[in-house]
Write a protein that holds these residues in place. Structure first.
Motif, PDB file in Angstrom:
ATOM      1  N   MET A   1      84.924  98.184  31.882  1.00  0.00           N
ATOM      2  CA  MET A   1      86.301  98.403  31.414  1.00  0.00           C
ATOM      3  C   MET A   1      86.775  97.126  30.707  1.00  0.00           C
ATOM      4  SD  MET A   1      88.800 100.891  32.100  1.00  0.00           S
ATOM      5  CE  MET A   1      88.824 101.317  33.849  1.00  0.00           C
ATOM      6  N   VAL A   2      87.433  97.330  29.573  1.00  0.00           N
ATOM      7  CA  VAL A   2      88.001  96.185  28.837  1.00  0.00           C
ATOM      8  C   VAL A   2      89.498  96.131  29.135  1.00  0.00           C
ATOM      9  CG1 VAL A   2      88.573  95.266  26.555  1.00  0.00           C
ATOM     10  CG2 VAL A   2      86.284  96.206  26.992  1.00  0.00           C
ATOM     11  N   ARG A   3      89.935  94.975  29.668  1.00  0.00           N
ATOM     12  CA  ARG A   3      91.369  94.804  29.916  1.00  0.00           C
ATOM     13  C   ARG A   3      91.985  93.946  28.819  1.00  0.00           C
ATOM     14  NH1 ARG A   3      93.686  94.150  35.782  1.00  0.00           N
ATOM     15  NH2 ARG A   3      93.327  96.395  35.561  1.00  0.00           N
ATOM     16  N   HIS A   4      93.040  94.470  28.237  1.00  0.00           N
ATOM     17  CA  HIS A   4      93.789  93.776  27.185  1.00  0.00           C
ATOM     18  C   HIS A   4      95.119  93.342  27.795  1.00  0.00           C
ATOM     19  CE1 HIS A   4      95.683  93.228  23.204  1.00  0.00           C
ATOM     20  NE2 HIS A   4      96.656  94.037  23.592  1.00  0.00           N
ATOM     21  N   ILE A   5      95.364  92.034  27.772  1.00  0.00           N
ATOM     22  CA  ILE A   5      96.631  91.529  28.308  1.00  0.00           C
ATOM     23  C   ILE A   5      97.379  90.835  27.170  1.00  0.00           C
ATOM     24  CG2 ILE A   5      97.749  89.887  29.845  1.00  0.00           C
ATOM     25  CD1 ILE A   5      95.495  90.238  31.815  1.00  0.00           C
ATOM     26  N   VAL A   6      98.653  91.169  27.035  1.00  0.00           N
ATOM     27  CA  VAL A   6      99.502  90.452  26.081  1.00  0.00           C
ATOM     28  C   VAL A   6     100.748  89.971  26.820  1.00  0.00           C
ATOM     29  CG1 VAL A   6     100.552  92.626  25.259  1.00  0.00           C
ATOM     30  CG2 VAL A   6     100.605  90.570  23.812  1.00  0.00           C
ATOM     31  N   LEU A   7     101.002  88.684  26.708  1.00  0.00           N
ATOM     32  CA  LEU A   7     102.219  88.093  27.276  1.00  0.00           C
ATOM     33  C   LEU A   7     103.119  87.728  26.104  1.00  0.00           C
ATOM     34  CD1 LEU A   7     100.877  85.660  30.048  1.00  0.00           C
ATOM     35  CD2 LEU A   7     101.166  88.150  30.100  1.00  0.00           C
ATOM     36  N   LEU A   8     104.372  88.123  26.182  1.00  0.00           N
ATOM     37  CA  LEU A   8     105.306  87.946  25.068  1.00  0.00           C
ATOM     38  C   LEU A   8     106.484  87.078  25.489  1.00  0.00           C
ATOM     39  CD1 LEU A   8     105.427  91.659  23.836  1.00  0.00           C
ATOM     40  CD2 LEU A   8     103.939  89.819  22.999  1.00  0.00           C
ATOM     41  N   GLN A  35      92.960 106.533  23.830  1.00  0.00           N
ATOM     42  CA  GLN A  35      91.993 105.530  24.322  1.00  0.00           C
ATOM     43  C   GLN A  35      92.556 104.662  25.443  1.00  0.00           C
ATOM     44  OE1 GLN A  35      92.648 106.117  21.115  1.00  0.00           O
ATOM     45  NE2 GLN A  35      90.693 106.567  20.088  1.00  0.00           N
ATOM     46  N   ILE A  36      93.869 104.644  25.597  1.00  0.00           N
ATOM     47  CA  ILE A  36      94.471 103.841  26.672  1.00  0.00           C
ATOM     48  C   ILE A  36      94.219 104.532  28.011  1.00  0.00           C
ATOM     49  CG2 ILE A  36      96.594 102.875  27.632  1.00  0.00           C
ATOM     50  CD1 ILE A  36      97.741 102.822  24.777  1.00  0.00           C
ATOM     51  N   ASP A  59      94.146  98.996  29.845  1.00  0.00           N
ATOM     52  CA  ASP A  59      92.713  99.117  30.120  1.00  0.00           C
ATOM     53  C   ASP A  59      92.071 100.148  29.204  1.00  0.00           C
ATOM     54  OD1 ASP A  59      92.918  97.234  32.129  1.00  0.00           O
ATOM     55  OD2 ASP A  59      93.101  98.707  33.739  1.00  0.00           O
ATOM     56  N   PHE A  60      90.883  99.789  28.723  1.00  0.00           N
ATOM     57  CA  PHE A  60      90.125 100.659  27.819  1.00  0.00           C
ATOM     58  C   PHE A  60      88.697 100.807  28.346  1.00  0.00           C
ATOM     59  CE2 PHE A  60      93.287 100.734  24.529  1.00  0.00           C
ATOM     60  CZ  PHE A  60      93.983  99.555  24.717  1.00  0.00           C
ATOM     61  N   TYR A  69      92.607 101.434  19.375  1.00  0.00           N
ATOM     62  CA  TYR A  69      94.011 101.191  19.721  1.00  0.00           C
ATOM     63  C   TYR A  69      94.644 100.206  18.739  1.00  0.00           C
ATOM     64  CZ  TYR A  69      97.801  98.758  22.175  1.00  0.00           C
ATOM     65  OH  TYR A  69      98.989  98.138  22.505  1.00  0.00           O
ATOM     66  N   GLN A  70      93.908  99.113  18.448  1.00  0.00           N
ATOM     67  CA  GLN A  70      94.444  98.082  17.551  1.00  0.00           C
ATOM     68  C   GLN A  70      94.779  98.685  16.182  1.00  0.00           C
ATOM     69  OE1 GLN A  70      95.069  95.630  20.006  1.00  0.00           O
ATOM     70  NE2 GLN A  70      94.820  94.322  18.213  1.00  0.00           N
ATOM     71  N   ALA A  71      93.922  99.633  15.747  1.00  0.00           N
ATOM     72  CA  ALA A  71      94.088 100.223  14.405  1.00  0.00           C
ATOM     73  C   ALA A  71      95.031 101.422  14.399  1.00  0.00           C
ATOM     74  CB  ALA A  71      92.713 100.648  13.885  1.00  0.00           C
TER      75      ALA A  71
END
Lengths: 97, 97
Positions: A1-8, A35-36, A59-60, A69-71
């Motif tokens: 599993m790929v975890r994407h974390i964004v802190l803003l 995909q999420i 998570d992906f 997701y990015q696109a």
């Protein structure tokens, strides 16, 4: 599993309404982007000085799903409409879990 | 549940061994700090430029448990021995999940 974390970190001028709308926009993503696999997000609890203001953890199943997701138009539209106007700083990472 | 996320950027001079030792040190924390309900961590997958180098995600039952972790000797020792020597930048947040 790929975890994407964004802190803003929001701008000083960001209103409470804009911040809440941004959170709602994050929560609406999973129904638009298949995909999420999982999304949790929320505002900082002010437990420690200097923390970022908001976190989203997505998570992906794979890096390719993360790329989709990015696109994805819904992701780009959400950034343009809800995040970009109030964004001061962004910290990001993707890692295996 | 309180989620604590820390994103780290290593110094240019950090060695692969130091980075691996830091990851191992994170993994050893739950057996030393009972308040940690869950810990996942890992190195960036290099999917996107400008990402941080390492992420740790720790879950606690309450803010008080998070505070106990912050004050815990094992946590402080891990920072001093494994993180401080190779740390360039740190982004952090705590939020409700």
């Amino acid at each position: 599993m790929v975890r994407h974390i964004v802190l803003l970190r929001w701008t000083e001028t960001a209103t409470e309404q804009q911040k809440q709308d941004a959170e709602k926009a994050f929560h609406s993503l999973p129904e638009k982007v298949s995909q999420i696999q999982k999304l949790v997000c929320g505002a900082d609890l002010a437990l420690t000085p200097g923390a970022h203001d908001f976190a989203a953890v997505l998570d992906f199943a794979s890096a390719d799903d993360w790329r989709a997701y990015q696109a994805h138009e819904a992701h780009k539209a959400m950034i343009a409409e809800y995040l970009a106007p109030i964004l001061a700083e962004r910290s990001v990472i993707q890692f295996d879990v």
